[in-house]
Enzyme design. Structure first.
Site, short mmCIF file in Angstrom:
data_model
loop_
_atom_site.label_atom_id
_atom_site.label_comp_id
_atom_site.label_asym_id
_atom_site.label_seq_id
_atom_site.Cartn_x
_atom_site.Cartn_y
_atom_site.Cartn_z
N LYS A 101 0.89 -1.16 0.00
CA LYS A 101 0.00 0.00 0.00
C LYS A 101 0.93 1.21 0.00
CE LYS A 101 -4.16 1.77 2.26
NZ LYS A 101 -4.91 2.12 1.06
N1 PMP Z 1 -7.41 -1.36 -3.35
C1 PMP Z 1 -6.94 -0.12 -3.15
C2 PMP Z 1 -6.20 0.56 -4.26
C3 PMP Z 1 -7.13 0.54 -1.93
O1 PMP Z 1 -6.67 1.77 -1.73
C4 PMP Z 1 -7.87 -0.12 -0.91
C5 PMP Z 1 -8.10 0.57 0.41
N2 PMP Z 1 -7.03 0.36 1.27
C6 PMP Z 1 -8.34 -1.42 -1.15
C7 PMP Z 1 -8.11 -2.00 -2.38
C8 PMP Z 1 -9.11 -2.17 -0.10
O2 PMP Z 1 -8.26 -2.52 0.95
P1 PMP Z 1 -8.82 -2.68 2.44
O3 PMP Z 1 -10.06 -3.47 2.35
O4 PMP Z 1 -7.72 -3.39 3.14
O5 PMP Z 1 -9.07 -1.32 2.95
#
Ligand code: PMP
Length: 292
Positions: free
Chosen positions: A159
């Protein structure tokens, strides 16, 4: 919220081990993170005073840092404790929590071996990622021209701040044309995800979702897959091609910020806000609030 600008709000920010006044949590313009996107972050939500799946988020934060070659000078426990203490200091029961790790200012070029690693956590109130009205009617997505990059062209499972450049471009293009968000295909032309959330489809009582082999395997995504399985639904993770979009009955996004958000349109294709989507929305809400 004292102001709409994020550099001017009330409260404290945890930064490099200290709780600082919000306005004092500053970095210099010559910071590696700002010039070369050497930063990783998390997005977490607290419900009823508890950060949902905090440990999983902290693990992903450290994994992201490692993927960018950053050795975090804090332990998982220290970050977890700082998140929990800050939530209490901020005094919110429902809130959004943003930890970030970045490279500092010692070197200002592509090479960054000597740069110190910094960490900060901010917590603010962020009730709904999409407007509640748009969410209940089903969000409208356009299809982005940008593709999720191949795993050998970027650290796709981190991330990482830099990976959001094409998300911002996609989202701006979508919003300029009146859409809520954009769906991105990947480098192979397969359906990937939205700009800040994962995507699911429903057809014939079964759930389909793309295999996260070049994008974030969201914590919400995994949570919702478990909820669906708990209802005896078949969840199929696989490559999904764009020409299949026409045949899906329901579609929804999942993400910490987006939660479970139904879709009504993706480009020329329409979807109903159906029972399976609604059930998973309610289930997710009950789970994060500790009612399930
Ligand atoms: N893809 C992207 C590009 C994101 O920014 C997020 C949000 N963090 C997600 C998927 C979903 O991840 P999560 O469910 O862990 O928040």
């Amino acid at each position: 919220m004292a102001s709409k600008s994020f550099d001017n709000m009330d409260g404290k920010i945890w930064m490099d081990g200290e709780f600082k006044d919000w306005g004092d949590a500053q970095v210099h313009v010559l910071t590696h993170a700002m010039h070369y996107a050497s930063a990783v972050f998390e997005g977490q939500r607290a419900y009823n005073g508890t950060i949902f799946k905090l440990e999983e988020h902290t693990e992903r934060l450290f994994a992201s840092a490692e993927m960018l070659g950053m050795d975090v000078p804090w332990t998982h426990d220290q970050i977890n404790t700082a998140c929990n203490e800050l939530l209490e200091i901020q005094g919110f029961s429902d809130a959004y929590c943003r930890p970030i790790i970045w490279r500092g200012s010692e070197m200002m070029g592509v090479a960054a071996q000597a740069n110190t690693i910094h960490a900060a956590i901010a917590i603010w109130q962020w009730p709904s990622y999409f407007s509640p009205e748009a969410r209940m009617k089903g969000l409208r997505l356009e299809i982005s021209d940008w593709r999720r990059p191949a795993p050998d062209t970027a650290p796709v499972h981190a991330k990482a701040a830099g990976l959001y450049m094409i998300c911002t471009l996609s989202k701006h293009a979508a919003e300029a044309r009146g859409y809520d968000d954009a769906l991105m295909f990947d480098y192979r032309g397969q359906v990937a995800e939205a700009t800040g959330a994962n995507i699911f489809f429903v057809k014939g009582g079964e759930i389909h979702t793309p295999t996260p082999d070049c994008f974030l395997d969201g914590i919400t995504r995994r949570t919702v897959m478990d909820l669906a399985k708990g209802h005896g639904l078949n969840v199929i993770e696989r490559a999904i091609m764009p020409d299949e979009l026409e045949g899906f009955e329901q579609a929804f996004l999942t993400g910490t910020a987006a939660e479970v958000s139904p879709l009504s349109e993706i480009g020329p294709y329409n979807f109903e806000v159906g029972e399976i989507t609604k059930t998973l929305m309610l289930d997710y809400d009950a789970l994060v609030r500790g009612e399930k």
